[in-house]
Design a protein around this motif. Structure first.
Motif, short mmCIF file in Angstrom:
data_model
loop_
_atom_site.label_atom_id
_atom_site.label_comp_id
_atom_site.label_asym_id
_atom_site.label_seq_id
_atom_site.Cartn_x
_atom_site.Cartn_y
_atom_site.Cartn_z
N SER A 7 0.84 -1.19 0.00
CA SER A 7 0.00 0.00 0.00
C SER A 7 0.88 1.24 0.00
CB SER A 7 -0.90 -0.01 1.24
OG SER A 7 -1.83 1.05 1.19
N THR A 8 0.40 2.29 -0.65
CA THR A 8 1.08 3.59 -0.62
C THR A 8 0.02 4.67 -0.71
OG1 THR A 8 2.88 4.92 -1.56
CG2 THR A 8 1.52 3.70 -3.13
N ILE A 104 -5.10 9.78 -1.93
CA ILE A 104 -5.36 8.54 -2.66
C ILE A 104 -4.57 7.43 -1.97
CG2 ILE A 104 -5.17 7.28 -4.84
CD1 ILE A 104 -4.95 10.97 -5.01
N LYS A 105 -5.30 6.45 -1.44
CA LYS A 105 -4.64 5.28 -0.85
C LYS A 105 -4.73 4.15 -1.86
CE LYS A 105 -4.45 2.07 2.97
NZ LYS A 105 -5.16 1.47 4.10
N PHE A 106 -3.57 3.72 -2.33
CA PHE A 106 -3.46 2.62 -3.29
C PHE A 106 -3.09 1.36 -2.51
CE2 PHE A 106 -0.69 -0.23 -5.58
CZ PHE A 106 -1.36 -0.43 -6.77
N THR A 107 -3.81 0.27 -2.76
CA THR A 107 -3.47 -1.01 -2.15
C THR A 107 -3.60 -2.11 -3.20
OG1 THR A 107 -4.39 -0.25 -0.05
CG2 THR A 107 -3.96 -2.62 -0.25
N ALA A 124 7.73 -0.96 -8.52
CA ALA A 124 7.09 -0.41 -9.73
C ALA A 124 5.82 0.34 -9.37
CB ALA A 124 6.79 -1.53 -10.72
N TRP A 125 4.96 -0.27 -8.53
CA TRP A 125 3.73 0.42 -8.12
C TRP A 125 4.07 1.73 -7.42
CZ3 TRP A 125 -0.26 -0.23 -10.67
CH2 TRP A 125 -0.92 -1.45 -10.88
#
Length: 149
Positions: A7-8, A104-107, A124-125
């Motif tokens: 997650s980022t 924006i929380k990306f998981t 990469a993500w």
């Protein structure tokens, strides 16, 4: 102990609606060949980067200004032993106001440290989300084909 999904989180000076639109403009921030529509509920599309990465996604959650989820239906990652490591994983983007910014929380649910792809895929993500997608949201121009220096 439960595995930790990659997650980022990024914050931008744009509206949640602008962030949502940029996320769904996948060609604007993710390198590779993308076939199919990527901007409405139920869309299925494929991503291919050279002979290294192929994946097919379906948009399973689509809440304007709030959340997008992609279910990985099929994948082939040539650089790991389990080529289908991404199959059945979910890629989520959760969008919310955070003070005067949008967060924006990306998981990538299922991309865990125990997986062979975790190192390369999380790097990469991180680069795409914190670099290219953030740039697309903030300036209207992503960096989908930015070369690593």
């Amino acid at each position: 102990m439960k595995s930790q999904n990659f997650s980022t989180t990024v914050r931008v000076d744009q509206t949640p609606e602008a962030a949502f639109a940029a996320i769904n403009n996948v060609r604007g921030w993710w390198s590779g060949e993308i076939e199919g529509s990527t901007d409405k509920f139920g869309d299925e599309w494929t991503y291919r980067y050279k002979d290294l990465h192929y994946s097919k996604q379906r948009i399973t959650e689509f809440v304007p200004g709030k959340k997008v989820t992609w279910l990985v239906l099929d994948s082939s990652l040539s650089f790991v032993e389990d080529k289908s490591e991404w199959n059945g994983t979910n890629i989520t983007f959760e969008i919310a106001r955070a003070g005067d910014k949008t967060e924006i929380k990306f998981t990538h649910v299922g991309l865990v440290p125990e997986g062979e792809c975790y190192g390369a895929c999380s790097n990469a993500w991180g680069s795409y989300i914190n670099g290219s997608l953030r740039s697309l949201i903030a300036t209207g121009k992503g960096q989908p084909n930015a070369k690593k220096g």
